[in-house]
Design an enzyme around this catalytic site. Sequence first.
Site, PDB file in Angstrom:
ATOM      1  N   GLY A 171       0.821  -1.219   0.000  1.00  0.00           N
ATOM      2  CA  GLY A 171       0.000   0.000   0.000  1.00  0.00           C
ATOM      3  C   GLY A 171       0.848   1.260   0.000  1.00  0.00           C
TER       4      GLY A 171
ATOM      5  N   ALA B 146      -2.320  -1.863   2.592  1.00  0.00           N
ATOM      6  CA  ALA B 146      -3.122  -2.086   1.380  1.00  0.00           C
ATOM      7  C   ALA B 146      -4.547  -2.463   1.760  1.00  0.00           C
ATOM      8  CB  ALA B 146      -2.502  -3.208   0.547  1.00  0.00           C
TER       9      ALA B 146
ATOM     10  N   SER C 256      -8.991  -0.319  11.868  1.00  0.00           N
ATOM     11  CA  SER C 256      -9.727   0.936  11.662  1.00  0.00           C
ATOM     12  C   SER C 256     -10.788   1.170  12.740  1.00  0.00           C
ATOM     13  CB  SER C 256     -10.421   0.864  10.298  1.00  0.00           C
ATOM     14  OG  SER C 256     -11.392   1.883  10.187  1.00  0.00           O
TER      15      SER C 256
ATOM     16  N   GLU D 281     -13.552   2.207  12.122  1.00  0.00           N
ATOM     17  CA  GLU D 281     -14.831   1.774  11.549  1.00  0.00           C
ATOM     18  C   GLU D 281     -15.298   0.462  12.175  1.00  0.00           C
ATOM     19  OE1 GLU D 281     -17.092   3.014   8.891  1.00  0.00           O
ATOM     20  OE2 GLU D 281     -16.139   4.744   9.804  1.00  0.00           O
TER      21      GLU D 281
ATOM     22  N   TYR E  14     -16.663  -2.989   4.410  1.00  0.00           N
ATOM     23  CA  TYR E  14     -15.275  -2.593   4.695  1.00  0.00           C
ATOM     24  C   TYR E  14     -14.923  -2.888   6.148  1.00  0.00           C
ATOM     25  CZ  TYR E  14     -11.420   0.512   6.025  1.00  0.00           C
ATOM     26  OH  TYR E  14     -10.252   1.022   6.544  1.00  0.00           O
TER      27      TYR E  14
ATOM     28  N   ASN F 290      -9.939   8.292  11.804  1.00  0.00           N
ATOM     29  CA  ASN F 290      -9.754   8.973  10.512  1.00  0.00           C
ATOM     30  C   ASN F 290      -8.522   9.871  10.544  1.00  0.00           C
ATOM     31  OD1 ASN F 290     -12.592   8.269  10.862  1.00  0.00           O
ATOM     32  ND2 ASN F 290     -12.885   9.227   8.868  1.00  0.00           N
TER      33      ASN F 290
ATOM     34  N   ARG G 266      -4.632  13.076   0.827  1.00  0.00           N
ATOM     35  CA  ARG G 266      -5.807  12.219   1.021  1.00  0.00           C
ATOM     36  C   ARG G 266      -6.487  11.934  -0.320  1.00  0.00           C
ATOM     37  NH1 ARG G 266      -8.371   8.251   3.732  1.00  0.00           N
ATOM     38  NH2 ARG G 266      -9.813   8.972   5.331  1.00  0.00           N
TER      39      ARG G 266
ATOM     40  N   GLU H   1     -24.855   3.913   8.420  1.00  0.00           N
ATOM     41  CA  GLU H   1     -23.893   4.982   8.719  1.00  0.00           C
ATOM     42  C   GLU H   1     -23.224   4.750  10.072  1.00  0.00           C
ATOM     43  OE1 GLU H   1     -21.683   7.151   8.103  1.00  0.00           O
ATOM     44  OE2 GLU H   1     -22.777   8.935   7.419  1.00  0.00           O
TER      45      GLU H   1
END
Length: 342
Positions: free
Chosen positions: A7, A78, A124, A126, A157, A186, A192, A294
């Site tokens: 990555g 990656a 992450s 997330e 994801y 984030n 970005r 969301e």
Amino acid sequence: MRAIIFGITGQDGSYLAELLLKKGYEVVGITRRVSVPTLNRINHILPKIKIVEGDITDAFSVSNVIKEEEPDEIYNLAAQSHVGTSFKQPSLTWDVTAGGVLNILEAIRYSGRKDDIKFYQASSSEMFGKNYNLREGFAEMIKYQDEKTPFMPQSPYAIAKLAAHHLVRNYRDSYGIFACSGILFNHESERRGEKFVTRKITKWIGEFVASGMNKEFPALRLGNLDAKRDWGHAEDYVRGMWEMVQHEMPNDYVVATGETYSVRQFLDIAFKHVGIDDWQHLVVIDPEFYRPAEVDYLLGIPAKAKRVLGWEPHISFEQLVERMVDSDVETARLQRPDLQRV
Ligand code: NAP
Ligand code: F7E
């Protein structure tokens, strides 16, 4: 020291490569064969890096590069990293973002050097999805996430990242591999990707300013402005990755700023920086940019990273936004030769 970066062409890969070169590492970067150039972010350091062609979904190429290059450290950055895209391409997202990590871990396990390689995985925030903890604040209860917050991923994801996160822990426990995950919130920068909301905003502002704030300029089309994120600068965050790998014990760490802002607040600061207070008429809310599910709120507490690694962010939210706006205004001006004379 020799490091492989999967990555390397991405935002974080470029900053991490710069950091490792400064520290005297030999850097090997894995890049995919693509029909258009993807080396823009690392062009300036290319002569100092060894580039090897490979794809994280191809177990043979992953295993070969790890055997041939004999790295001391491997950083896996990656991924199919766009949450919105993951709803449209869930299978690809799974293969790259989860399957790719399995390929690296298996390659380390059978490399013949499994005890000599340290591995970093890009996990992450997330993965927390809808979950948070509550803590008594001065005036109200504070909602936050840290290493103890249960995961409740909300997208293909995030689910792929969570599978990878558990694989890393499992390979650490099962085979003694030095493998750690940074649960990064984030982080943005002048480099970005242009589909992420921060850069989408600052790029639009740059082009709008370069147009002379033309009233005919197409509106900025966005989705949910109420989502809140803990936004830091990527330069600070790649330092955190390296520090995790230098610690004597592999572990997982939250890397965040401890502050949260809405997309709307990002817009406020970004527009104010170019002298616009009332930006609302320049933005159109477009359902296309809403997600099927969301993540409304993220605020990370990086207390463990601070205590164990001594890691702290140096770049504030306001500095981040202003650096991104300045960079995009400058880039857009350079692309308008008619404006360079003024
Ligand atoms: P990014 O800019 O989207 O970079 C992703 C990188 O992955 C690119 O170099 C891309 O190569 C590469 N890649 C994609 N598919 C690949 C494949 N099949 N084989 C090999 N390489 C492949 O992401 P980023 O913002 O730098 O983030 C770095 C990592 O941290 C990602 O894993 C992301 O999911 C994770 N993360 C990011 C954040 C954040 O806020 N930035 C927060 C938490 C976690 P191409 O250039 O060829 O596309
Ligand atoms: O969205 C809202 C959107 O795509 C941020 C990745 O690096 O960080 C990133 O994921 C918020 C969301 O980032 C638009 O709904 C509104 O609530 O910039 P984003 P993300 O989804 O938070 C995590 C930690 C990662 O791991 C990921 O790899 O902004 N939003 N309007 C919009 N988002 C986008 N992209 N575009 C819009 O027009």
